[in-house]
Motif scaffolding. Sequence first.
Motif, PDB file in Angstrom:
ATOM      1  N   VAL A 107       0.841  -1.199   0.000  1.00  0.00           N
ATOM      2  CA  VAL A 107       0.000   0.000   0.000  1.00  0.00           C
ATOM      3  C   VAL A 107       0.875   1.249   0.000  1.00  0.00           C
ATOM      4  CG1 VAL A 107      -1.731   1.303   1.296  1.00  0.00           C
ATOM      5  CG2 VAL A 107      -1.885  -1.192   1.169  1.00  0.00           C
ATOM      6  N   ILE A 108       1.972   1.210   0.764  1.00  0.00           N
ATOM      7  CA  ILE A 108       2.875   2.362   0.850  1.00  0.00           C
ATOM      8  C   ILE A 108       3.599   2.578  -0.477  1.00  0.00           C
ATOM      9  CG2 ILE A 108       4.920   3.287   2.010  1.00  0.00           C
ATOM     10  CD1 ILE A 108       4.048   1.775   4.509  1.00  0.00           C
ATOM     11  N   THR A 109       4.131   1.509  -1.047  1.00  0.00           N
ATOM     12  CA  THR A 109       4.866   1.653  -2.308  1.00  0.00           C
ATOM     13  C   THR A 109       3.934   2.079  -3.443  1.00  0.00           C
ATOM     14  OG1 THR A 109       4.581  -0.721  -2.753  1.00  0.00           O
ATOM     15  CG2 THR A 109       6.593  -0.044  -1.638  1.00  0.00           C
ATOM     16  N   CYS A 110       2.733   1.519  -3.474  1.00  0.00           N
ATOM     17  CA  CYS A 110       1.772   1.892  -4.515  1.00  0.00           C
ATOM     18  C   CYS A 110       1.325   3.343  -4.340  1.00  0.00           C
ATOM     19  CB  CYS A 110       0.570   0.955  -4.475  1.00  0.00           C
ATOM     20  SG  CYS A 110      -0.658   1.251  -5.761  1.00  0.00           S
ATOM     21  N   GLY A 111       1.071   3.737  -3.097  1.00  0.00           N
ATOM     22  CA  GLY A 111       0.678   5.125  -2.833  1.00  0.00           C
ATOM     23  C   GLY A 111       1.769   6.110  -3.209  1.00  0.00           C
ATOM     24  N   PHE A 112       3.026   5.743  -2.957  1.00  0.00           N
ATOM     25  CA  PHE A 112       4.148   6.612  -3.323  1.00  0.00           C
ATOM     26  C   PHE A 112       4.236   6.774  -4.840  1.00  0.00           C
ATOM     27  CE2 PHE A 112       8.591   7.220  -4.518  1.00  0.00           C
ATOM     28  CZ  PHE A 112       8.924   8.344  -3.773  1.00  0.00           C
ATOM     29  N   GLN A 113       4.066   5.670  -5.554  1.00  0.00           N
ATOM     30  CA  GLN A 113       4.128   5.727  -7.013  1.00  0.00           C
ATOM     31  C   GLN A 113       3.002   6.580  -7.597  1.00  0.00           C
ATOM     32  OE1 GLN A 113       4.043   1.620  -8.163  1.00  0.00           O
ATOM     33  NE2 GLN A 113       6.114   1.201  -7.441  1.00  0.00           N
ATOM     34  N   LYS A 114       1.822   6.470  -7.017  1.00  0.00           N
ATOM     35  CA  LYS A 114       0.668   7.169  -7.580  1.00  0.00           C
ATOM     36  C   LYS A 114       0.615   8.638  -7.194  1.00  0.00           C
ATOM     37  CE  LYS A 114      -4.376   6.932  -8.033  1.00  0.00           C
ATOM     38  NZ  LYS A 114      -4.274   7.073  -9.504  1.00  0.00           N
ATOM     39  N   PHE A 115       0.860   8.940  -5.921  1.00  0.00           N
ATOM     40  CA  PHE A 115       0.640  10.300  -5.434  1.00  0.00           C
ATOM     41  C   PHE A 115       1.896  11.156  -5.392  1.00  0.00           C
ATOM     42  CE2 PHE A 115      -2.749   7.728  -3.373  1.00  0.00           C
ATOM     43  CZ  PHE A 115      -3.838   8.329  -3.988  1.00  0.00           C
ATOM     44  N   VAL A 116       3.081  10.526  -5.307  1.00  0.00           N
ATOM     45  CA  VAL A 116       4.328  11.299  -5.265  1.00  0.00           C
ATOM     46  C   VAL A 116       5.000  11.321  -6.635  1.00  0.00           C
ATOM     47  CG1 VAL A 116       6.612  11.516  -4.201  1.00  0.00           C
ATOM     48  CG2 VAL A 116       4.658  10.767  -2.820  1.00  0.00           C
ATOM     49  N   GLN A 117       5.151  10.140  -7.225  1.00  0.00           N
ATOM     50  CA  GLN A 117       5.796  10.065  -8.530  1.00  0.00           C
ATOM     51  C   GLN A 117       4.819  10.261  -9.680  1.00  0.00           C
ATOM     52  OE1 GLN A 117       7.826   6.180  -8.167  1.00  0.00           O
ATOM     53  NE2 GLN A 117       9.742   7.308  -7.942  1.00  0.00           N
ATOM     54  N   LYS A 118       3.521  10.333  -9.351  1.00  0.00           N
ATOM     55  CA  LYS A 118       2.469  10.577 -10.350  1.00  0.00           C
ATOM     56  C   LYS A 118       2.488   9.543 -11.481  1.00  0.00           C
ATOM     57  CE  LYS A 118       1.423  14.359  -8.137  1.00  0.00           C
ATOM     58  NZ  LYS A 118       0.172  14.463  -7.336  1.00  0.00           N
ATOM     59  N   GLU A 119       2.748   8.290 -11.142  1.00  0.00           N
ATOM     60  CA  GLU A 119       2.741   7.226 -12.146  1.00  0.00           C
ATOM     61  C   GLU A 119       1.316   6.732 -12.385  1.00  0.00           C
ATOM     62  OE1 GLU A 119       5.335   4.064 -11.095  1.00  0.00           O
ATOM     63  OE2 GLU A 119       7.137   5.310 -10.963  1.00  0.00           O
ATOM     64  N   GLN A 120       1.096   6.261 -13.609  1.00  0.00           N
ATOM     65  CA  GLN A 120      -0.199   5.685 -13.934  1.00  0.00           C
ATOM     66  C   GLN A 120      -0.366   4.350 -13.200  1.00  0.00           C
ATOM     67  OE1 GLN A 120      -2.221   8.257 -15.299  1.00  0.00           O
ATOM     68  NE2 GLN A 120      -3.055   6.498 -16.389  1.00  0.00           N
ATOM     69  N   THR A 121      -1.475   4.183 -12.519  1.00  0.00           N
ATOM     70  CA  THR A 121      -1.743   2.958 -11.775  1.00  0.00           C
ATOM     71  C   THR A 121      -3.026   2.335 -12.296  1.00  0.00           C
ATOM     72  OG1 THR A 121      -0.725   3.945  -9.809  1.00  0.00           O
ATOM     73  CG2 THR A 121      -2.014   1.950  -9.481  1.00  0.00           C
ATOM     74  N   SER A 122      -2.940   1.080 -12.691  1.00  0.00           N
ATOM     75  CA  SER A 122      -4.102   0.400 -13.267  1.00  0.00           C
ATOM     76  C   SER A 122      -5.146   0.112 -12.200  1.00  0.00           C
ATOM     77  CB  SER A 122      -3.672  -0.905 -13.938  1.00  0.00           C
ATOM     78  OG  SER A 122      -3.241  -1.834 -12.957  1.00  0.00           O
ATOM     79  N   LEU A 123      -6.382  -0.074 -12.650  1.00  0.00           N
ATOM     80  CA  LEU A 123      -7.473  -0.416 -11.744  1.00  0.00           C
ATOM     81  C   LEU A 123      -7.209  -1.755 -11.069  1.00  0.00           C
ATOM     82  CD1 LEU A 123     -10.282   0.228 -10.617  1.00  0.00           C
ATOM     83  CD2 LEU A 123     -11.260  -0.933 -12.621  1.00  0.00           C
ATOM     84  N   LEU A 124      -6.580  -2.690 -11.803  1.00  0.00           N
ATOM     85  CA  LEU A 124      -6.266  -4.002 -11.248  1.00  0.00           C
ATOM     86  C   LEU A 124      -5.317  -3.888 -10.064  1.00  0.00           C
ATOM     87  CD1 LEU A 124      -6.469  -7.092 -11.464  1.00  0.00           C
ATOM     88  CD2 LEU A 124      -4.553  -7.025 -13.060  1.00  0.00           C
ATOM     89  N   LYS A 125      -4.301  -3.042 -10.201  1.00  0.00           N
ATOM     90  CA  LYS A 125      -3.331  -2.869  -9.115  1.00  0.00           C
ATOM     91  C   LYS A 125      -3.971  -2.175  -7.919  1.00  0.00           C
ATOM     92  CE  LYS A 125       1.487  -1.649  -8.332  1.00  0.00           C
ATOM     93  NZ  LYS A 125       2.736  -1.153  -8.972  1.00  0.00           N
ATOM     94  N   ILE A 126      -4.832  -1.200  -8.180  1.00  0.00           N
ATOM     95  CA  ILE A 126      -5.534  -0.513  -7.093  1.00  0.00           C
ATOM     96  C   ILE A 126      -6.423  -1.493  -6.337  1.00  0.00           C
ATOM     97  CG2 ILE A 126      -7.259   1.244  -6.558  1.00  0.00           C
ATOM     98  CD1 ILE A 126      -6.157   2.885  -8.873  1.00  0.00           C
ATOM     99  N   CYS A 127      -7.133  -2.356  -7.078  1.00  0.00           N
ATOM    100  CA  CYS A 127      -7.994  -3.359  -6.430  1.00  0.00           C
ATOM    101  C   CYS A 127      -7.175  -4.334  -5.589  1.00  0.00           C
ATOM    102  CB  CYS A 127      -8.785  -4.124  -7.492  1.00  0.00           C
ATOM    103  SG  CYS A 127     -10.096  -3.175  -8.270  1.00  0.00           S
ATOM    104  N   SER A 128      -6.034  -4.751  -6.113  1.00  0.00           N
ATOM    105  CA  SER A 128      -5.196  -5.702  -5.372  1.00  0.00           C
ATOM    106  C   SER A 128      -4.696  -5.088  -4.067  1.00  0.00           C
ATOM    107  CB  SER A 128      -4.018  -6.145  -6.239  1.00  0.00           C
ATOM    108  OG  SER A 128      -3.135  -5.065  -6.495  1.00  0.00           O
ATOM    109  N   VAL A 129      -4.301  -3.824  -4.123  1.00  0.00           N
ATOM    110  CA  VAL A 129      -3.820  -3.145  -2.919  1.00  0.00           C
ATOM    111  C   VAL A 129      -4.963  -2.957  -1.922  1.00  0.00           C
ATOM    112  CG1 VAL A 129      -2.922  -0.954  -2.054  1.00  0.00           C
ATOM    113  CG2 VAL A 129      -1.869  -2.015  -4.036  1.00  0.00           C
TER     114      VAL A 129
END
Length: 296
Positions: A107-129
């Motif tokens: 959750v921390i690594t995914c949140g960092f990628q999405k909100f800090v690095q502004k990377e595109q995050t798929s719906l599948l990855k969001i659901c998994s987290v």
Amino acid sequence: MYLKRPAAGLSFCLFYLASYFTNKYVLSVLKFTYPTLFQGWQTLVGGFLLHVSWKLGWVEISCSTRSEVLTWLPASALFVGIIYAGSRALSRLPIPVFLTVHNTAEVITCGFQKFVQKEQTSLLKICSVLFLLIAAGCLPWFDTQFDPDGYFWALIHLICVGVYKVIHKLWKTSSLSDLDQQYINYVFSVVLLASASHPAGDLFSALDFPFLYFYRFHSSCCASGLLGFFLMLHTVKLKSITSSWQYAAWSFLAKVTTAGLSPLVFGMTVNVPTVCCLLLGGLGEALLVYAERMGT
């Protein structure tokens, strides 16, 4: 799912299983709950064996500059937090519960990628987290063996793991290899844990440990140090010869095997909601592996 490098992957799974079972035996069966000493011993063995392997030419460790070492020290401090809090949590929680909470670090690594690095995050990855977060969040409410101290240290552990992964990802372009970083982690951990053993009260409390002079305690501690070192080596090797999703798949297989077999060895009291939480956590990590494979 086709997994390449089966020999390396299966060796990794075997050492993962053996390492967790040995640590759980020392912490929960023998009840050697002195983490500064136990983790200090493991990092001392790991650091010594890694140093010997380097001097014999079996592994390659670069002579890093002082600035590179100093820059990595915050990550080494997090590494100490990971192993210290992990030891405290594992001594109180069943392995399946511990691994479910541990996985929430994504959750921390995914949140960092999405909100800090502004990377595109798929719906599948969001659901998994989200599955991982829901599984770990609901476990304390349904766990029939609920231990507040165990969950507290598991929370500290997952935070340290998540932040460490973020730092490790940011350092991928540096000249420090994974073995360089691990070598620094070992040295820093030995110094810090040895210094903390007396203030923490572990140094003298361990003298009253009932199995202090028993062979099974000595052999288990030796095994834990060796297994931890070989697990580290196989982790580094597997990462170097497989893609990120293949490593994630092998890691998932190792965790499922360890979590599935542990109740047969150490016992565990469960109910239907607890099983559902554990299965939801497993589903979340499986979806995370699939998202990694799809490159999302």
